[in-house]
Design an enzyme around this catalytic site. Structure first.
Site: not given
Length: 484
Positions: A76, A151, A175
């Site tokens: 990420k 996210s 998330s």
């Protein structure tokens, strides 16, 4: 190779059936071919990735390889990585090349894993759909007109589309788990403090936690073995003896007490999701688990409490990033309207500006006691509810998200509806407990449904055992999107 587990990939590398260079090229070629439609990756650097792969092949040849040596892993874009563009999904950092590695990146590098690329995400992790990225929305491989969750949506989409065998994510209010549910994956948020936050760009420091995302619980256990560990550079890092999180995977579930909270099966839960979760609970009972009714009476207050605490912490965190000033402190503004104008000029997206506004407001004179302190008291009540529940059960099970993936743009104009997507996941963050999501079926439109597990503090091995035994008896985690 598309559906191979991490153990299977390692065995293939060790037996010289494939080299790390070949494996890395395989995934890089898939990214080149499919990422344009999915927008899962922000940054890919084949030269860097292949250099690591060649080094991994050398380790394998010398027979000093570790379990993840030579295996490509996506990260990420919230984790800084030396020499890699690290944007956090924001225009603010669109030209920022990290000068050092996050602790998580260090751990993967030392294990011999290959950095496959940096995945797309909601700007500064502030979102539940991966629509707020400066680089555009991520699309769900199960339905390209749908969100993958957020996210950590780029990591989720990358694994679901088999662009990567595994990835890292972060979880502040769901998330990791929510995109895992909406994208048909397994994802784990560890106990707060188990994974170092050093080099992880902060959203809300008392809630943020890094964790693994993969196809199966077995893969999660192996990834967590790499990610977990004490780091003195992170003041919230917990110093405790190392564990093998795969040690209990094969234990039977006979006698396991599953707590089912009534609050998670009422109004707001879509019927198709409810049916899939009930079927999963029945399967766990077939495996020997005992279902126990529990109550989490303050869980309904988790969303409003979270959306006071998280923006308050975000408004402070966005004023610093290891010496790189990319935000403003409240004292920099003449009033809230001035703050909104300046943050827009600086390049922040609408959702980040909204949360900075809320955070500055609740911390301001005259509102701190009324909002922030009250939210912290609610947080304590929520943690106490979990403490009482774990006196009666070993693991808590329910839905991860109230609905399957929704259409891109469907909730963008209604923040409250967007925030409610995390209503089942936020309580674990407020309490600092570990939580995970695994696939348990499909709902409307053939979209995945996630089963949510919450354990007591540092009970990750037990949770992974439950998930693994469920996955031995079902094949939901083996399904892949059509056309992939």
């Amino acid at each position: 190779m598309l559906n191979a587990s991490l153990k299977e990939l390692f065995a293939a590398l060790a037996q010289k059936k494939v080299s790390s260079v070949e494996l890395t090229r395989f995934f890089l070629e898939r990214i080149e071919r499919l990422n344009g439609a999915l927008n899962a990756f922000i940054t890919v650097d084949p030269d860097k990735s292949l250099a690591q792969a060649r080094a991994a092949d050398g380790s394998i040849a010398r027979r000093d390889a570790k379990l993840l040596t030579g295996i490509p892993v996506a990260h990420k874009d919230i984790f800084v990585a030396r020499g890699w563009l690290t944007t956090c999904g924001s225009k603010m950092l669109s030209n920022f090349t990290a000068p050092y590695d996050a602790h998580v990146i260090e751990r993967f590098n030392s294990s011999g894993a290959v950095v496959l690329g940096k995945t797309n995400m909601d700007e500064f992790a502030m979102g539940s759909s991966s629509e707020t990225s400066f680089y555009g929305p991520v699309r769900n491989p199960w339905g390209p007109d749908c969100v993958p969750g957020g996210s950590s949506g780029g990591s989720a989409a990358a694994i679901a589309a088999r662009l990567a065998p595994a990835a890292t994510g972060t979880d502040t209010g769901g998330s990791i788990r929510q995109p895992a549910a909406l994208s048909g994956l397994s994802g784990l948020k560890p106990t707060y403090g188990l994974v170092s936050r050093y080099g992880m760009i902060a959203f809300a420091s008392s809630l943020d936690q890094g964790g693994p995302m993969a196809k199966s619980a077995e893969d999660l256990a192996l990834l967590l073995n790499v990610m977990a560990g004490f780091d003195p550079r992170d003041s919230t890092s917990v110093e405790r003896a190392p564990e093998d999180y795969a040690r209990d995977l094969e234990k039977p579930l006979a006698g396991l007490r599953i707590g089912v909270p009534k609050e998670h099966f009422g109004e707001g839960l879509a019927a198709d999701v409810g049916r899939a979760v009930e079927a999963a609970l029945a399967q766990l009972e077939k495996l020997g688990a005992k279902r126990v009714a529990i109550e989490l009476p303050n869980s309904g207050l988790s969303v409003p409490a979270y959306y006071v605490i998280a923006p308050a912490e975000a408004s402070s965190n966005l004023s610093r990033f290891d010496g790189v000033r990319y935000g403003h402190r409240a004292s920099d503004y003449s009033d809230l309207a001035d703050m909104y104008r300046k943050t827009r000029a600086e390049g922040f997206g609408a959702e980040v500006r909204r949360r900075i506004l809320i955070g500055t407001y609740v911390l301001s004179h005259g509102y701190y006691d009324a909002y922030y302190l009250k939210a912290q008291k609610i947080r304590r009540l929520i943690a106490d509810d979990f403490g009482s529940a774990f006196g009666r059960c070993d693991v808590i099970v329910g839905p991860t998200s109230p609905t399957v993936a929704f259409k891109i743009g469907a909730k963008a104009a209604d923040p409250v509806q967007m925030y409610l997507n995390d209503i089942y996941t936020i309580p674990a963050n407020l309490a600092g407990l570990p939580g995970m999501s695994i696939p348990c079926g499909f709902g409307g439109g053939g979209l995945p449904v996630g089963l949510h597990l919450v354990g007591n503090y540092f009970s990750e091995a037990r949770m992974l055992n439950v998930a693994h035994q469920y996955q031995l008896a079902t094949d939901w985690h083996r399904r892949q999107p059509p056309g992939i």
